[in-house]
Scaffold this motif. Structure first.
Motif, PDB file in Angstrom:
ATOM      1  N   ASP A 165       4.827  -7.418   7.819  1.00  0.00           N
ATOM      2  CA  ASP A 165       4.292  -8.771   7.966  1.00  0.00           C
ATOM      3  C   ASP A 165       2.802  -8.797   8.308  1.00  0.00           C
ATOM      4  OD1 ASP A 165       4.424  -7.756  10.500  1.00  0.00           O
ATOM      5  OD2 ASP A 165       5.504  -9.444  11.394  1.00  0.00           O
ATOM      6  N   ASP A 166       2.139  -7.639   8.213  1.00  0.00           N
ATOM      7  CA  ASP A 166       0.713  -7.575   8.545  1.00  0.00           C
ATOM      8  C   ASP A 166      -0.102  -8.184   7.406  1.00  0.00           C
ATOM      9  OD1 ASP A 166      -1.984  -6.746   9.011  1.00  0.00           O
ATOM     10  OD2 ASP A 166      -1.240  -5.137  10.295  1.00  0.00           O
ATOM     11  N   THR A 167      -0.824  -9.251   7.703  1.00  0.00           N
ATOM     12  CA  THR A 167      -1.570  -9.965   6.671  1.00  0.00           C
ATOM     13  C   THR A 167      -2.823  -9.221   6.209  1.00  0.00           C
ATOM     14  OG1 THR A 167      -2.784 -11.206   8.369  1.00  0.00           O
ATOM     15  CG2 THR A 167      -0.768 -12.209   7.499  1.00  0.00           C
ATOM     16  N   THR A 168      -3.220  -8.177   6.953  1.00  0.00           N
ATOM     17  CA  THR A 168      -4.424  -7.439   6.557  1.00  0.00           C
ATOM     18  C   THR A 168      -4.128  -6.375   5.501  1.00  0.00           C
ATOM     19  OG1 THR A 168      -4.191  -5.738   8.281  1.00  0.00           O
ATOM     20  CG2 THR A 168      -5.384  -7.747   8.873  1.00  0.00           C
ATOM     21  N   TYR A 169      -2.846  -6.173   5.173  1.00  0.00           N
ATOM     22  CA  TYR A 169      -2.506  -5.100   4.222  1.00  0.00           C
ATOM     23  C   TYR A 169      -3.063  -5.425   2.838  1.00  0.00           C
ATOM     24  CZ  TYR A 169       0.036  -1.499   1.750  1.00  0.00           C
ATOM     25  OH  TYR A 169       0.353  -0.406   0.985  1.00  0.00           O
ATOM     26  N   ILE A 170      -3.666  -4.421   2.227  1.00  0.00           N
ATOM     27  CA  ILE A 170      -4.251  -4.567   0.896  1.00  0.00           C
ATOM     28  C   ILE A 170      -3.559  -3.607  -0.054  1.00  0.00           C
ATOM     29  CG2 ILE A 170      -6.325  -4.285  -0.496  1.00  0.00           C
ATOM     30  CD1 ILE A 170      -7.959  -5.094   1.964  1.00  0.00           C
ATOM     31  N   GLU A 171      -2.935  -4.134  -1.078  1.00  0.00           N
ATOM     32  CA  GLU A 171      -2.279  -3.292  -2.081  1.00  0.00           C
ATOM     33  C   GLU A 171      -3.330  -2.633  -2.969  1.00  0.00           C
ATOM     34  OE1 GLU A 171       1.584  -4.021  -4.736  1.00  0.00           O
ATOM     35  OE2 GLU A 171      -0.215  -4.947  -5.620  1.00  0.00           O
ATOM     36  N   ARG A 172      -3.079  -1.372  -3.290  1.00  0.00           N
ATOM     37  CA  ARG A 172      -4.021  -0.631  -4.138  1.00  0.00           C
ATOM     38  C   ARG A 172      -3.394  -0.281  -5.479  1.00  0.00           C
ATOM     39  NH1 ARG A 172      -5.509   3.968  -0.109  1.00  0.00           N
ATOM     40  NH2 ARG A 172      -3.843   3.065   1.175  1.00  0.00           N
ATOM     41  N   SER A 173      -4.228   0.184  -6.383  1.00  0.00           N
ATOM     42  CA  SER A 173      -3.777   0.394  -7.762  1.00  0.00           C
ATOM     43  C   SER A 173      -2.693   1.463  -7.863  1.00  0.00           C
ATOM     44  CB  SER A 173      -4.963   0.748  -8.658  1.00  0.00           C
ATOM     45  OG  SER A 173      -5.587   1.943  -8.223  1.00  0.00           O
ATOM     46  N   PHE A 174      -2.716   2.479  -6.986  1.00  0.00           N
ATOM     47  CA  PHE A 174      -1.707   3.528  -7.094  1.00  0.00           C
ATOM     48  C   PHE A 174      -0.311   2.988  -6.816  1.00  0.00           C
ATOM     49  CE2 PHE A 174      -2.275   3.844  -2.477  1.00  0.00           C
ATOM     50  CZ  PHE A 174      -1.021   4.197  -2.021  1.00  0.00           C
ATOM     51  N   GLU A 175      -0.220   1.935  -6.002  1.00  0.00           N
ATOM     52  CA  GLU A 175       1.085   1.334  -5.707  1.00  0.00           C
ATOM     53  C   GLU A 175       1.663   0.650  -6.946  1.00  0.00           C
ATOM     54  OE1 GLU A 175       1.239  -0.705  -1.806  1.00  0.00           O
ATOM     55  OE2 GLU A 175      -0.891  -0.190  -1.665  1.00  0.00           O
ATOM     56  N   ARG A 176       0.827  -0.036  -7.668  1.00  0.00           N
ATOM     57  CA  ARG A 176       1.276  -0.688  -8.901  1.00  0.00           C
ATOM     58  C   ARG A 176       1.659   0.351  -9.952  1.00  0.00           C
ATOM     59  NH1 ARG A 176      -2.952  -3.875  -6.952  1.00  0.00           N
ATOM     60  NH2 ARG A 176      -4.537  -2.809  -8.203  1.00  0.00           N
ATOM     61  N   GLU A 177       0.913   1.470  -9.956  1.00  0.00           N
ATOM     62  CA  GLU A 177       1.226   2.545 -10.899  1.00  0.00           C
ATOM     63  C   GLU A 177       2.582   3.170 -10.589  1.00  0.00           C
ATOM     64  OE1 GLU A 177      -0.949   6.530 -12.765  1.00  0.00           O
ATOM     65  OE2 GLU A 177      -1.953   5.342 -11.222  1.00  0.00           O
TER      66      GLU A 177
ATOM     67  N   ARG B  69       6.759  -0.443   1.433  1.00  0.00           N
ATOM     68  CA  ARG B  69       6.677  -1.671   0.643  1.00  0.00           C
ATOM     69  C   ARG B  69       7.322  -1.509  -0.719  1.00  0.00           C
ATOM     70  NH1 ARG B  69       3.336  -2.028   4.529  1.00  0.00           N
ATOM     71  NH2 ARG B  69       2.602  -4.061   5.256  1.00  0.00           N
ATOM     72  N   LEU B  70       7.196  -0.329  -1.288  1.00  0.00           N
ATOM     73  CA  LEU B  70       7.831  -0.077  -2.578  1.00  0.00           C
ATOM     74  C   LEU B  70       9.346  -0.197  -2.457  1.00  0.00           C
ATOM     75  CD1 LEU B  70       7.831   0.807  -5.531  1.00  0.00           C
ATOM     76  CD2 LEU B  70       7.652   3.192  -4.743  1.00  0.00           C
ATOM     77  N   ARG B  71       9.917   0.360  -1.416  1.00  0.00           N
ATOM     78  CA  ARG B  71      11.365   0.264  -1.216  1.00  0.00           C
ATOM     79  C   ARG B  71      11.792  -1.203  -1.091  1.00  0.00           C
ATOM     80  NH1 ARG B  71      14.819   0.108   3.463  1.00  0.00           N
ATOM     81  NH2 ARG B  71      16.942   0.695   2.841  1.00  0.00           N
ATOM     82  N   CYS B  72      11.061  -1.963  -0.295  1.00  0.00           N
ATOM     83  CA  CYS B  72      11.401  -3.375  -0.129  1.00  0.00           C
ATOM     84  C   CYS B  72      11.291  -4.129  -1.453  1.00  0.00           C
ATOM     85  CB  CYS B  72      10.497  -4.023   0.906  1.00  0.00           C
ATOM     86  SG  CYS B  72      10.829  -3.469   2.592  1.00  0.00           S
ATOM     87  N   SER B  73      10.258  -3.836  -2.219  1.00  0.00           N
ATOM     88  CA  SER B  73      10.064  -4.506  -3.504  1.00  0.00           C
ATOM     89  C   SER B  73      11.204  -4.177  -4.469  1.00  0.00           C
ATOM     90  CB  SER B  73       8.723  -4.084  -4.105  1.00  0.00           C
ATOM     91  OG  SER B  73       8.550  -4.630  -5.397  1.00  0.00           O
ATOM     92  N   LEU B  74      11.620  -2.905  -4.490  1.00  0.00           N
ATOM     93  CA  LEU B  74      12.726  -2.507  -5.369  1.00  0.00           C
ATOM     94  C   LEU B  74      14.004  -3.243  -4.989  1.00  0.00           C
ATOM     95  CD1 LEU B  74      11.988   1.325  -5.494  1.00  0.00           C
ATOM     96  CD2 LEU B  74      11.851  -0.251  -7.442  1.00  0.00           C
ATOM     97  N   ILE B  75      14.279  -3.273  -3.684  1.00  0.00           N
ATOM     98  CA  ILE B  75      15.497  -3.942  -3.220  1.00  0.00           C
ATOM     99  C   ILE B  75      15.446  -5.429  -3.555  1.00  0.00           C
ATOM    100  CG2 ILE B  75      16.797  -4.580  -1.153  1.00  0.00           C
ATOM    101  CD1 ILE B  75      15.987  -1.853   0.036  1.00  0.00           C
ATOM    102  N   ASP B  76      14.283  -6.053  -3.375  1.00  0.00           N
ATOM    103  CA  ASP B  76      14.133  -7.474  -3.696  1.00  0.00           C
ATOM    104  C   ASP B  76      14.392  -7.738  -5.178  1.00  0.00           C
ATOM    105  OD1 ASP B  76      13.534  -8.059  -1.084  1.00  0.00           O
ATOM    106  OD2 ASP B  76      11.361  -8.150  -1.397  1.00  0.00           O
ATOM    107  N   ASN B  77      14.155  -6.718  -6.003  1.00  0.00           N
ATOM    108  CA  ASN B  77      14.364  -6.856  -7.443  1.00  0.00           C
ATOM    109  C   ASN B  77      15.713  -6.291  -7.890  1.00  0.00           C
ATOM    110  OD1 ASN B  77      11.777  -7.933  -8.915  1.00  0.00           O
ATOM    111  ND2 ASN B  77      11.017  -6.562  -7.301  1.00  0.00           N
TER     112      ASN B  77
END
Length: 491
Positions: A11-23, A50-58
């Motif tokens: 829930d940290d609003t300062t988190y910035i997603e980077r290109s390697f995460e999308r890759e 975050r990747l795990r949470c995103s996968l589960i959400d999908n």
């Protein structure tokens, strides 16, 4: 607020997603395994959470296994069972029958609910299996899963599992190549924050009016996430922000932080990496040799980056520290304390006697600690003691009966207590002069200066041409450089 310990909260609003995460997400959605490599404190674990949470959400089942959290198992079977239990608990399949097996592939298959849906397993700190036999078994069994994918039925374990392996390591040396699942992975390297990211983070943490500081932060540490947040955390709640930022940068440049010490220790502990670093100090860049994995590993560690066909230091901070470190041939300003770093015991592996290796290493470690605390005489004694242990080991390695010949070649007449065939009875000057002959003319030249400086620990010698301890800082700095050359050239 800045986050410096552990994964960044979801829930940290300062988190910035980077290109390697999308890759990473793209590779998994394309049914491919992935290998994520990057420096420590670079946001890999936060990305995996975050990747795990995103996968589960999908609608994709996923488990995150941190090998650094593994207990101390008594056998490989215990370790494999722990991994499978972690997966089972996160997938919610605890009610299924558990089986007894030494094969991680079988254990993971039993942890899956029946069906055809894909399951993603994220393995963090993938190099953190210290037992070599267990490591080869674990990854060899995972590689076998990949090998079965082509012929597996949709409901088979091999068809359903997807893996991401993450860490800071050399995939080509971690395990035997024939057993490596890394060879069948798409390699992804974590990337730094962009200048726009640093500006955004500065605005989020310090406020809109203070974004002018982002340029100074990025100029010094680039987009290294931990260092950016470290500096921003120091600025929170301060009045004179520019003064505090300048002071924090000056402190970082001394090398007195765990982040810096860990990075430079890793480089200096491997002569091949230290040679690349020294070349970058000397020439400003090192031409990349594509077939040499050391150049890639310097980037994985986070110390260096590609600039065209060259390797350069990752940011201005690392470049400044390296240029001022005598261990890399650098020259600190006379008024500055030069950055010096301890190394791991393995850096002294050329010393074959186990006891002398430990003695040489501990003397060097003590020299570094003494220098850092301002005790330059003790530092000189430590560097000299390490030299003596290395030379004594070299003499003990010479073929039987050859020492008298080497003594003669050095033009020496031994003193009364010195025995030609017992180098442990020799004084240091004898070890140095005979050691030069034992080097076989290959550029090995033990420095006499280290012997002279080491003797300054004796009060009577120190008083003859007295200098205050603080005034011996240049000698200690030079001694560190000479020691690195000696260790590099030791036969």
């Amino acid at each position: 607020m800045a986050h410096l310990q552990g994964p960044v909260p979801l829930d940290d609003t300062t988190y910035i997603e980077r290109s390697f995460e999308r890759e990473l997400q793209r590779e998994l959605m394309a049914d491919r395994w992935a290998l994520l490599l990057g420096p420590r404190q670079h946001g890999k674990t936060s990305a995996l959470v975050r990747l795990r949470c995103s996968l589960i959400d999908n609608g994709v089942q996923a488990a995150l296994v941190d090998l650094q959290a593994a207990p101390a198992p008594q056998s490989y079977g215990d370790f494999a069972a722990w991994v499978a239990t972690e997966v089972r608990q996160q997938l919610g399949t605890n009610g299924q029958a558990q089986i007894n097996s030494q094969d991680i592939g079988v254990l993971l298959g039993a942890a899956l609910a029946p069906g055809r849906s894909p399951v993603v397993i994220l393995v963090d700190e993938a190099s953190n299996i210290s037992n070599v036999a267990w490591r080869n078994a674990f990854y060899g069994q995972l590689r076998a899963i990949s090998s079965r994918r082509a012929t597996a039925r949709p409901e088979d374990t091999a068809a359903r599992l997807r893996f991401v392996f993450a860490g800071t390591f050399r995939p080509e040396t971690l395990i035997d190549a024939a057993n490596s699942p890394f060879n069948v992975c798409e390699r992804i390297d974590s990337d730094d924050l962009t200048s726009e990211n640093v500006n955004e983070l500065t605005r989020e943490i310090l406020g809109e009016k203070e974004t002018y500081l982002a340029a100074k932060i990025y100029e010094e540490v680039g987009g290294q996430p931990f260092l950016v947040q470290k500096l921003l955390s120091r600025l929170q709640g301060c009045d004179d922000l520019q003064r505090v930022l300048d002071a924090e940068i000056t402190h970082l440049r001394t090398g007195e932080s765990d982040h810096i010490i860990d990075l430079f220790r890793k480089m200096l502990s491997e002569p091949s990496l230290a040679a690349i670093g020294a070349r970058m100090v000397r020439d400003g860049a090192a031409p990349v040799e594509a077939a040499d994995p050391d150049f890639r590993y310097m980037q994985v560690l986070g110390l260096a980056r590609r600039s065209g066909s060259n390797l350069v230091f990752r940011n201005q901070l690392y470049s400044t520290i390296a240029a001022n470190s005598p261990q890399l041939g650098g020259r600190a300003q006379a008024t500055a304390l030069a950055p010096m770093f301890p190394v791991v015991l393995a850096a002294f592996n050329k010393v074959q006697n186990v006891e002398l290796r430990e003695i040489a290493w501990s003397a060097h470690k003590g020299a570094i600690a003494s220098y850092r605390s301002g005790a330059n005489r003790l530092a000189l004694a430590g560097f000299g003691g390490s030299l003596e242990a290395m030379l004594l080991d070299l003499m003990q390695r010479q073929p039987a009966g050859t020492l008298p010949t080497l003594i003669s070649a050095a033009g020496l007449t031994l003193g009364g207590r010195e025995s030609p065939n017992d180098p442990s009875s020799w004084n240091l000057v004898t070890l140095i002069k005979v050691g030069q002959k034992a080097g076989g003319g290959g550029g090995f030249d033990p420095p006499q200066a280290l012997r002279q400086w080491r003797n300054l620990i004796h009060p009577s010698v120190a008083q003859q041409n007295y200098r205050a301890d603080a005034d011996l800082e240049p000698e200690a700095r030079s001694a560190a450089n000479l020691h690195e050359i000696l260790l590099r050239d030791l036969p």
